[in-house]
Scaffold this motif. Structure first.
Motif, short mmCIF file in Angstrom:
data_model
loop_
_atom_site.label_atom_id
_atom_site.label_comp_id
_atom_site.label_asym_id
_atom_site.label_seq_id
_atom_site.Cartn_x
_atom_site.Cartn_y
_atom_site.Cartn_z
N PRO A 126 -11.73 -15.78 47.58
CA PRO A 126 -11.44 -17.16 47.18
C PRO A 126 -11.40 -17.31 45.67
O PRO A 126 -12.18 -16.70 44.95
CB PRO A 126 -12.61 -17.95 47.79
CG PRO A 126 -13.11 -17.10 48.91
CD PRO A 126 -12.90 -15.68 48.47
N THR A 127 -10.45 -18.11 45.18
CA THR A 127 -10.41 -18.42 43.75
C THR A 127 -11.41 -19.52 43.45
O THR A 127 -11.73 -20.34 44.31
CB THR A 127 -9.00 -18.88 43.32
OG1 THR A 127 -8.62 -20.02 44.10
CG2 THR A 127 -7.99 -17.76 43.50
N GLY A 128 -11.93 -19.53 42.24
CA GLY A 128 -12.87 -20.55 41.81
C GLY A 128 -12.28 -21.41 40.71
O GLY A 128 -11.27 -21.05 40.10
N GLY A 129 -12.90 -22.53 40.45
CA GLY A 129 -12.42 -23.45 39.43
C GLY A 129 -13.13 -23.26 38.09
O GLY A 129 -14.29 -22.85 38.05
N VAL A 130 -12.41 -23.55 37.01
CA VAL A 130 -13.01 -23.63 35.67
C VAL A 130 -13.10 -25.10 35.32
O VAL A 130 -12.08 -25.81 35.31
CB VAL A 130 -12.15 -22.88 34.64
CG1 VAL A 130 -12.79 -22.98 33.26
CG2 VAL A 130 -11.96 -21.43 35.04
#
Length: 298
Positions: free
Chosen positions: A268-272
């Motif tokens: 899964p990609t994460g947020g900045v």
């Protein structure tokens, strides 16, 4: 009708400094005055308000509930007033005062650090403190103006702006893979050494995706790290496999110290996120840095 009694606001800057410094000595050093003056101003403020603002111990002073409420409401307002006065004294555009930023260890070193230096050169009258660490800070308690966080936000009391996203890579050192073999499927990871990154909510459970196929794996870890630098050190030394954010992993892979494993599988990609403390007021120095940072990273 009698005129309203004028409020004496002299003690408020000292009160705020004491909350953030945590001791009379540290507050006095920060303000450039004596401990006696700090103590006197706090006592007079408590008498005027009819409330106890601090709990005193031998090692530290901590704000009471009344003190926390007063700090939460007054700090943004006082900061805004100080900024307005500073800008009126200057050319109307020069930022002054202090800006406190925080971010994860490697993100602070690789991304925030260079940005802070350039922003500071544009505003030489502004004092900037950059704190790094993978521990989530209490922004109000530590006096943080702006925090950068990578991952998935859960604290609903914070205001956040999503700046982008990051990818996650499964990585290991070439030496580890030479000794133990390269896993060809996520299910094989349960038999490998795993290095847990403890700031994560679930450092041992990972879900891999390949097209429509999904695989959830429960790892076992003998080694664990609580910072990005420590995780990187354990991995490059051959301690096992783990997941790293792209900002760190890509640099290590280019240098040949780490190798991406199971490249056809994604995580899964994460947020900045840029995160602001709760409150109504957003200081000019924070707005200015955010505008600069977004254009700097574009």
């Amino acid at each position: 009708m009698s005129a309203p009694r004028e409020r004496d606001l002299t003690g408020l800057p000292i009160f705020i400094a004491l909350v953030e410094a945590g001791s009379f000595t540290a507050a006095a050093e920060r303000l450039g005055c004596t401990k006696t003056r700090v103590s006197l101003q706090i006592r007079q403020l408590e008498e005027r308000l009819g409330a106890t603002l601090f709990q005193r111990t031998t090692r530290r002073v901590q704000p009471t509930q009344a003190g926390e409420t007063l700090y939460r409401e007054c700090r943004p307002l006082l900061t805004g007033l100080q900024e307005a006065l500073a800008m009126a004294e200057g050319d109307g555009r020069q930022l002054r005062g202090e800006l406190r930023l925080t971010g994860p260890e490697d993100y602070a070193a690789r991304v925030l650090g260079p940005a802070v230096v350039e922003f500071g050169q544009q505003h030489p009258a502004l004092r900037i403190e950059l704190r790094s660490g993978d521990r989530i800070s209490d922004m109000l308690e530590e006096g943080i103006d702006l925090a950068f966080r990578l991952g998935w936000l859960k604290d609903s009391t914070l205001r956040a702006r999503r700046l982008g996203e990051f990818r996650q890579y499964l990585v290991a050192s070439p030496a580890y893979l030479a000794r133990h073999g390269t896993p060809e499927h996520p299910e094989a990871l349960a038999e490998h050494a795993w290095v847990a990154f403890t700031p994560l909510a679930a450092p041992l459970t990972w879900t891999f995706q390949r097209g429509e196929e999904s695989c959830r794996v429960q790892m076992r870890a003998r080694l664990a790290a609580n910072s990005t630098a420590a995780l990187n050190a354990l991995l490059t030394a051959g301690g096992g496999l783990s997941v790293m954010a792209d900002v760190t992993a890509e640099a290590e892979m280019r240098a040949g110290r780490l190798v991406q494993v199971l490249q056809e599988w994604t995580l899964p990609t994460g947020g900045v996120y840029a995160v602001y403390p709760p409150g109504r007021h957003l200081p000019a120095r924070v707005r200015a840095f955010m505008e600069f940072f977004q254009s700097w990273t574009a």
